[in-house]
Each structure stands twice: as structure tokens, then as C-alpha cells.
Scaffold this motif. Structure first.
Motif, PDB file in Angstrom:
ATOM      1  N   ALA A  85       0.842  -1.194   0.000  1.00  0.00           N
ATOM      2  CA  ALA A  85       0.000   0.000   0.000  1.00  0.00           C
ATOM      3  C   ALA A  85       0.877   1.243   0.000  1.00  0.00           C
ATOM      4  CB  ALA A  85      -0.914   0.010   1.221  1.00  0.00           C
ATOM      5  N   LYS A  86       0.361   2.303  -0.588  1.00  0.00           N
ATOM      6  CA  LYS A  86       1.029   3.607  -0.559  1.00  0.00           C
ATOM      7  C   LYS A  86       0.163   4.536   0.275  1.00  0.00           C
ATOM      8  CE  LYS A  86       2.046   7.589  -3.436  1.00  0.00           C
ATOM      9  NZ  LYS A  86       1.718   8.145  -4.745  1.00  0.00           N
ATOM     10  N   ASN A 101      -2.321  -6.157  13.566  1.00  0.00           N
ATOM     11  CA  ASN A 101      -2.149  -7.551  13.972  1.00  0.00           C
ATOM     12  C   ASN A 101      -1.179  -8.319  13.071  1.00  0.00           C
ATOM     13  OD1 ASN A 101      -3.875  -7.551  11.767  1.00  0.00           O
ATOM     14  ND2 ASN A 101      -5.114  -9.254  12.528  1.00  0.00           N
ATOM     15  N   VAL A 102      -0.463  -7.606  12.209  1.00  0.00           N
ATOM     16  CA  VAL A 102       0.553  -8.218  11.345  1.00  0.00           C
ATOM     17  C   VAL A 102       1.789  -7.310  11.310  1.00  0.00           C
ATOM     18  CG1 VAL A 102      -1.144  -9.409   9.881  1.00  0.00           C
ATOM     19  CG2 VAL A 102      -0.325  -7.147   9.212  1.00  0.00           C
ATOM     20  N   ASP A 103       2.935  -7.904  10.973  1.00  0.00           N
ATOM     21  CA  ASP A 103       4.172  -7.137  10.825  1.00  0.00           C
ATOM     22  C   ASP A 103       4.079  -6.254   9.579  1.00  0.00           C
ATOM     23  OD1 ASP A 103       5.030  -8.844  12.851  1.00  0.00           O
ATOM     24  OD2 ASP A 103       6.295 -10.044  11.529  1.00  0.00           O
ATOM     25  N   CYS A 104       4.836  -5.165   9.572  1.00  0.00           N
ATOM     26  CA  CYS A 104       4.854  -4.292   8.397  1.00  0.00           C
ATOM     27  C   CYS A 104       6.220  -3.619   8.269  1.00  0.00           C
ATOM     28  CB  CYS A 104       3.762  -3.238   8.481  1.00  0.00           C
ATOM     29  SG  CYS A 104       3.556  -2.300   6.955  1.00  0.00           S
ATOM     30  N   LEU A 105       6.648  -3.479   7.023  1.00  0.00           N
ATOM     31  CA  LEU A 105       7.885  -2.779   6.687  1.00  0.00           C
ATOM     32  C   LEU A 105       7.496  -1.502   5.943  1.00  0.00           C
ATOM     33  CD1 LEU A 105      11.011  -2.969   6.610  1.00  0.00           C
ATOM     34  CD2 LEU A 105      10.765  -4.113   4.404  1.00  0.00           C
ATOM     35  N   TYR A 106       8.008  -0.359   6.385  1.00  0.00           N
ATOM     36  CA  TYR A 106       7.641   0.942   5.840  1.00  0.00           C
ATOM     37  C   TYR A 106       8.846   1.569   5.141  1.00  0.00           C
ATOM     38  CZ  TYR A 106       3.747   0.351   9.043  1.00  0.00           C
ATOM     39  OH  TYR A 106       2.647  -0.143   9.697  1.00  0.00           O
ATOM     40  N   TYR A 107       8.592   2.237   4.010  1.00  0.00           N
ATOM     41  CA  TYR A 107       9.660   2.850   3.217  1.00  0.00           C
ATOM     42  C   TYR A 107       9.194   4.225   2.742  1.00  0.00           C
ATOM     43  CZ  TYR A 107      13.150   3.416  -0.484  1.00  0.00           C
ATOM     44  OH  TYR A 107      14.160   3.887  -1.274  1.00  0.00           O
ATOM     45  N   ALA A 144       4.939  10.477   1.606  1.00  0.00           N
ATOM     46  CA  ALA A 144       4.398   9.279   0.960  1.00  0.00           C
ATOM     47  C   ALA A 144       5.231   8.093   1.442  1.00  0.00           C
ATOM     48  CB  ALA A 144       4.450   9.387  -0.552  1.00  0.00           C
ATOM     49  N   VAL A 145       4.554   7.056   1.901  1.00  0.00           N
ATOM     50  CA  VAL A 145       5.196   5.890   2.496  1.00  0.00           C
ATOM     51  C   VAL A 145       4.639   4.620   1.860  1.00  0.00           C
ATOM     52  CG1 VAL A 145       5.559   4.634   4.669  1.00  0.00           C
ATOM     53  CG2 VAL A 145       5.430   7.120   4.694  1.00  0.00           C
ATOM     54  N   LEU A 146       5.522   3.689   1.507  1.00  0.00           N
ATOM     55  CA  LEU A 146       5.084   2.369   1.040  1.00  0.00           C
ATOM     56  C   LEU A 146       5.024   1.440   2.241  1.00  0.00           C
ATOM     57  CD1 LEU A 146       7.160   1.874  -2.240  1.00  0.00           C
ATOM     58  CD2 LEU A 146       4.792   2.655  -1.991  1.00  0.00           C
ATOM     59  N   GLU A 147       3.961   0.629   2.304  1.00  0.00           N
ATOM     60  CA  GLU A 147       3.772  -0.335   3.382  1.00  0.00           C
ATOM     61  C   GLU A 147       3.766  -1.743   2.793  1.00  0.00           C
ATOM     62  OE1 GLU A 147       0.101   0.589   5.351  1.00  0.00           O
ATOM     63  OE2 GLU A 147       0.929   2.390   6.293  1.00  0.00           O
ATOM     64  N   PHE A 148       4.731  -2.565   3.177  1.00  0.00           N
ATOM     65  CA  PHE A 148       4.860  -3.940   2.688  1.00  0.00           C
ATOM     66  C   PHE A 148       4.416  -4.893   3.792  1.00  0.00           C
ATOM     67  CE2 PHE A 148       8.059  -1.322   0.667  1.00  0.00           C
ATOM     68  CZ  PHE A 148       8.027  -1.707  -0.662  1.00  0.00           C
ATOM     69  N   ARG A 149       3.464  -5.770   3.483  1.00  0.00           N
ATOM     70  CA  ARG A 149       2.992  -6.752   4.465  1.00  0.00           C
ATOM     71  C   ARG A 149       2.935  -8.150   3.854  1.00  0.00           C
ATOM     72  NH1 ARG A 149      -0.193  -2.227   5.681  1.00  0.00           N
ATOM     73  NH2 ARG A 149       0.014  -1.580   7.841  1.00  0.00           N
TER      74      ARG A 149
END
Length: 197
Positions: A85-86, A101-107, A144-149
Motif C-alpha cells: 500500500a502507498k 495484527n501483522v508485521d509491516c515494513l515501511y519505506y 508518501a510511504v510504502l507499506e509492505f505486508r
């Protein structure tokens, strides 16, 4: 499919499907950057503390919401899949402390944000394990941030009850009059189901 194989180097170089933990086959997929589903199809509607809901009139919530946009750029159909998601926040928007309730990596891809005492510029990011409470604020030009799950369904629980957070967010919303035109400036596009194939 031949166009895809040609673009990645012919039949021998074509990516092969992989087996997931659940035994299903994951297929090679290209995504275009267009939104594929509405955020609320993969994230539960946010829960807010009762004292916050009771202290802010609905029209104020609507005004504050105008400064945050999320586009789901990729989402597997498989529950064991990935999502991307952006998130775009308008100038000075505060994302109140919350958990997932899940891990997430933000960029960070544009603008900057403040996470605690740290300023994160484009190219920086952070990792948040499930259940960890966090929040951040956008810089004066937004962020603006990308969210990787590694999840295709997740929740959000807003737990920030600090009156200072909500007061600052309300002040920013009034200062920018609800950020009119922000969706257009951020390049926001409504999800198109046709691209989710």
C-alpha cells in the motif's frame, strides 16, 4: 503469457510458480502501480478509543480525514500472500498511535516524517512487528510511504488517547481547511477492479 516470457528473457527464463506454506501455487505477477482494491477490503475499519470519538464532532473527524490517503497497489488473492500500500499524508498530518495484527515494513518515498525524535527522509524506513504501538507525523510538505505486508487482511486499532495528539491534528486540519485538492496533488486514483487480475 508469451509477452510476459519475452519481456523476462524467453521461455527458459520465465519465472516458475512457487509453493506457499498452505500448499497453494503463487504465480509471477506484474503490477502497474494502479490501485487494485479499496483499503477497507484488506484492512478492518479503524477502531478509535471511545473518549476520542465522544470528544470530536463527526464533521471534525471528516475534516481531519481529508489529509490521509491510502492506495492498495498490490494484493495477492491468497491469504498467505503479500500486500503493498502507498500511504500519502498531507502537510502536518499526524497518524495517531495505533497497532496492527501483522508485521509491516515501511519505506519513505517522498517528503519526510517524524517518528518519535527521528526524522526519516526518502530512502529511509522502519519495521513494526505486529502488536507494536506506533504513530508518526508528516513534515511540512507531507509524506508518501510504502507499506509492505506478508498479509492480505489485517486490522488497525487506534489507541492514542492523548488530547495533545488530537488537538494538534484538529489544528492542522483547520489550518489547511481539510486539505482541499490533496487527493489530486498526491495523484490519488480510485481502485479499479479491472487491474486486479
Amino acid at each position: 503469457m508469451s509477452e510476459l516470457r519475452e519481456s523476462v528473457g524467453g521461455d527458459d527464463a520465465a519465472p516458475r510458480p512457487a509453493t506457499t506454506r498452505q500448499g497453494t501455487r503463487a504465480e509471477f505477477r506484474i503490477f502497474t502501480g494502479e490501485p487494485v482494491v479499496d483499503l477497507l477490503e484488506i484492512m478492518d475499519f479503524p477502531g478509535y478509543p471511545e473518549e476520542v470519538v465522544n470528544s470530536i464532532p463527526p464533521d471534525e473527524f471528516a475534516l481531519m480525514a481529508g489529509g490521509a490517503l491510502t492506495e492498495v497497489m498490490f494484493c495477492h488473492d491468497d491469504p498467505d500472500g503479500y500486500s503493498l500500500a502507498k500511504v500519502s499524508l498531507a502537510p502536518e498530518v499526524i497518524l495517531p498511535a495505533h497497532t496492527h495484527n501483522v508485521d509491516c515494513l515501511y519505506y519513505v518515498v517522498a517528503g519526510w516524517l517524524q517518528l518519535g525524535r527521528r526524522r526519516l527522509d526518502p530512502g529511509a524506513g522502519f519495521y513494526v512487528p505486529r502488536g507494536a504501538r506506533y504513530g508518526y507525523r508528516a513534515g511540512p510538505e507531507g509524506v508518501a510511504v510504502l507499506e509492505f505486508r506478508h498479509a492480505t487482511k489485517f486490522d488497525i486499532d487506534v489507541s492514542d488517547t492523548r488530547s495533545s495528539t488530537w488537538s494538534e491534528l484538529r489544528q492542522a486540519a483547520h489550518k489547511y481547511n481539510g486539505w482541499p485538492g490533496f487527493a489530486e496533488e498526491a495523484g490519488y486514483r480510485s481502485p479499479s477492479i479491472e487491474t486486479n487480475q
